[in-house]
Every structure is written in C-alpha cells, then in structure tokens.
Design an enzyme around this catalytic site. Sequence first.
Site, short mmCIF file in Angstrom:
data_model
loop_
_atom_site.label_atom_id
_atom_site.label_comp_id
_atom_site.label_asym_id
_atom_site.label_seq_id
_atom_site.Cartn_x
_atom_site.Cartn_y
_atom_site.Cartn_z
N ASP A 134 1.37 7.29 -2.12
CA ASP A 134 1.62 6.40 -0.82
C ASP A 134 2.18 6.45 0.12
OD1 ASP A 134 1.14 3.60 0.82
OD2 ASP A 134 2.95 3.01 0.37
N THR A 135 2.70 6.31 1.27
CA THR A 135 3.61 6.59 2.16
C THR A 135 4.34 5.25 2.48
OG1 THR A 135 3.14 8.48 2.90
CG2 THR A 135 4.65 7.98 4.47
#
Length: 90
Positions: free
Chosen positions: A69-70
């Site tokens: 995830d970012t």
Amino acid sequence: MNKLILASASPRRKELLETAGAEFEIIVADVDESVPEGTKPEDAAIMTAEKKALAVAESHKDSVVIGADTIVVAGEKILGKPTDKADACR
C-alpha cells in the site's frame, strides 16, 4: 511451485515484478482501507497492505500473496486518496 499473486492494482508494483522476471497474477483486494485515528503513517501502510494480502490469501491458500500500500502524508497527517482532481489540488 506455488502461484504468486499481487494483491494490488498498482502499475508500479506490476512493473517491478515484471522487471524481476516474476510470473504472477493480479487479484485486487476489496478491503476497507481506513485505519484508526492517530495511527502512524508507516503503521497505516503496513496495516492496509496486510488487509489486502490476507483478503486475497483467504481464497488462494496455496499461493504466495504480496500485499502493498502507498499512502499520502503531510507531516504526520495521513491525507488519504483524493476523491477527484480538485481534492488532490487541495
């Protein structure tokens, strides 16, 4: 050998795995990406990545699942994904 699954729709992550020569499938996890108020940004990214990986792994038990995830952060405040271009500009 176990099948490799990327639990992300990110073009960058796809490109990284392709560049590494990996054979993999993409299965995007539909998970709630909210985190508790006050969660540190690095912990938020890890929590969301784990949610994605576990959601996909639940129905692909014989596979190796990569979750990632970012997040967008200003200082220590998690901004979240913009809803549209105007939201992104704000």
